[in-house]
Design an enzyme around this catalytic site. Structure first.
Site, PDB file in Angstrom:
ATOM      1  CB  SER A  19       7.090  -5.081  25.493  1.00  0.00           C
ATOM      2  OG  SER A  19       5.809  -5.295  24.969  1.00  0.00           O
ATOM      3  CG  ASN A  20       3.373  -9.392  25.449  1.00  0.00           C
ATOM      4  OD1 ASN A  20       2.687  -9.448  26.465  1.00  0.00           O
ATOM      5  ND2 ASN A  20       3.009  -8.705  24.375  1.00  0.00           N
ATOM      6  CG  MET A 100       4.181  -9.955  14.165  1.00  0.00           C
ATOM      7  SD  MET A 100       2.644 -10.132  15.100  1.00  0.00           S
ATOM      8  CE  MET A 100       1.585  -9.095  14.116  1.00  0.00           C
ATOM      9  CG  ASN A 117      -0.663 -16.032  19.670  1.00  0.00           C
ATOM     10  OD1 ASN A 117       0.407 -15.400  19.626  1.00  0.00           O
ATOM     11  ND2 ASN A 117      -1.731 -15.635  19.005  1.00  0.00           N
ATOM     12  CG  HIS A 119      -5.045 -11.828  18.694  1.00  0.00           C
ATOM     13  ND1 HIS A 119      -4.296 -11.631  17.547  1.00  0.00           N
ATOM     14  CD2 HIS A 119      -6.240 -11.232  18.476  1.00  0.00           C
ATOM     15  CE1 HIS A 119      -5.025 -10.955  16.669  1.00  0.00           C
ATOM     16  NE2 HIS A 119      -6.198 -10.692  17.210  1.00  0.00           N
ATOM     17  CB  THR A 151      -6.139 -24.603  17.149  1.00  0.00           C
ATOM     18  OG1 THR A 151      -6.808 -23.371  16.823  1.00  0.00           O
ATOM     19  CG2 THR A 151      -6.499 -25.009  18.561  1.00  0.00           C
ATOM     20  CG  LEU A 154      -4.353 -16.078  12.221  1.00  0.00           C
ATOM     21  CD1 LEU A 154      -2.894 -16.306  12.552  1.00  0.00           C
ATOM     22  CD2 LEU A 154      -4.513 -15.091  11.079  1.00  0.00           C
ATOM     23  CB  THR A 182      -0.587  -1.740  30.386  1.00  0.00           C
ATOM     24  OG1 THR A 182      -0.072  -0.620  29.698  1.00  0.00           O
ATOM     25  CG2 THR A 182      -0.236  -1.641  31.848  1.00  0.00           C
ATOM     26  CD  GLN A 183      -4.621  -4.453  32.162  1.00  0.00           C
ATOM     27  OE1 GLN A 183      -4.865  -5.468  32.803  1.00  0.00           O
ATOM     28  NE2 GLN A 183      -4.197  -3.339  32.735  1.00  0.00           N
TER      29      GLN A 183
HETATM   30  C1  GAR Z   1       1.516  -7.490  21.115  1.00  0.00           C
HETATM   31  O1  GAR Z   1       0.513  -6.512  21.223  1.00  0.00           O
HETATM   32  C2  GAR Z   1       0.909  -8.831  20.752  1.00  0.00           C
HETATM   33  O2  GAR Z   1      -0.330  -9.057  21.342  1.00  0.00           O
HETATM   34  C3  GAR Z   1       0.780  -8.691  19.258  1.00  0.00           C
HETATM   35  O3  GAR Z   1       1.962  -8.049  18.850  1.00  0.00           O
HETATM   36  C4  GAR Z   1       2.417  -7.206  19.917  1.00  0.00           C
HETATM   37  C5  GAR Z   1       3.860  -7.571  20.192  1.00  0.00           C
HETATM   38  O4  GAR Z   1       4.416  -6.682  21.109  1.00  0.00           O
HETATM   39  N1  GAR Z   1       0.627  -9.966  18.635  1.00  0.00           N
HETATM   40  C6  GAR Z   1      -0.123 -10.153  17.551  1.00  0.00           C
HETATM   41  O5  GAR Z   1      -0.704  -9.271  16.983  1.00  0.00           O
HETATM   42  C7  GAR Z   1      -0.184 -11.609  17.081  1.00  0.00           C
HETATM   43  N2  GAR Z   1      -1.354 -11.833  16.311  1.00  0.00           N
HETATM   44  P1  GAR Z   1       5.791  -7.057  21.840  1.00  0.00           P
HETATM   45  O6  GAR Z   1       6.774  -7.498  20.752  1.00  0.00           O
HETATM   46  O7  GAR Z   1       6.214  -5.778  22.487  1.00  0.00           O
HETATM   47  O8  GAR Z   1       5.518  -8.145  22.813  1.00  0.00           O
END
Ligand code: GAR
Length: 199
Positions: A19-20, A100, A117, A119, A151, A154, A182-183
């Site tokens: 979704s991102n 991931m 990234n 998070h 970097t 992690l 959403t944010q």
């Molecule tokens: C998101 O919430 C992102 O911040 C998180 O995985 C989700 C992916 O959602 N990422 C992590 O936890 C990385 N450490 P998406 O596939 O719908 O974008």
């Protein structure tokens, strides 16, 4: 590879729903990144063939690739193959969007300054997994998301943008994750646009 090469290709790495990634692709369209920054999302690469986001990317006419990390004997071998795939596009930016995988220092160094990234926590709080449940368990009044430069450590690195949401009574990890997501869809495209604009 994209037929019309642009000056600032963007490669997005995903593992799941994407979704991102979809928010970034839409922002590139509505924000006219091609005209304004000579930038476009050139490829979406996943380490999982079943990542839901791949279908969206294909529908948008974006090149997709899958590299299954289980096909590689070591983390180093996977990251080397991933880098070879990414380098086909000579990206100005490599965007981790729910990718991931822990990355090797060599991989991070290769894309230093152009590896972002997102998070789902207010870093430096709650690096790693299960961020939303950990925020609820800790009694946090606020949670959020962070876009940062990657970097070798992690979920660390210079912070580019953050968004804050309240933790509400009765929240579960699921409801809080949805509010944070959403944010995420708002700040990740903004951070990338800022980067392309050179700010
Ligand atoms: C998101 O919430 C992102 O911040 C998180 O995985 C989700 C992916 O959602 N990422 C992590 O936890 C990385 N450490 P998406 O596939 O719908 O974008």
């Amino acid at each position: 590879m994209s037929k019309n090469l642009c000056k600032n290709p963007i490669v997005i790495l995903i593992s799941g729903g994407g979704s991102n990634m979809a928010a970034i692709v839409r922002a590139a369209q509505t924000g006219r990144w091609r005209e304004r920054f000579d930038a476009e999302v050139s490829a979406v690469i996943s380490n999982r063939a079943d990542a839901g986001g791949l279908a969206f990317a294909r529908e948008q006419g974006i090149v997709t690739a899958v590299l299954n990390h289980r096909d590689y004997a070591t983390r180093e071998a996977f990251d080397a193959a991933l880098a070879a795939q990414i380098d086909l596009y000579q990206p100005a930016l490599v965007v981790l969007a729910g990718f991931m995988r822990i990355l090797t220092p060599d991989f991070v160094a290769r894309y230093a300054g152009r590896l972002l990234n997102i998070h789902p926590s207010l870093l430096p709080a709650f690096p790693g997994l299960h961020t939303h449940q950990r925020a609820i368990d800790a009694g946090c009044c606020f949670a959020g998301a962070t876009v940062h430069q990657v970097t070798a450590q992690l979920d660390h690195g210079p912070i580019l943008k953050q968004a804050v949401v309240p933790v509400l009574p009765g929240d579960t990890a699921h409801t809080l994750a949805a509010r944070v997501l959403t944010q995420e869809h708002r700040i990740y495209p903004q951070a990338i646009e800022d980067h392309l604009r050179g700010v």
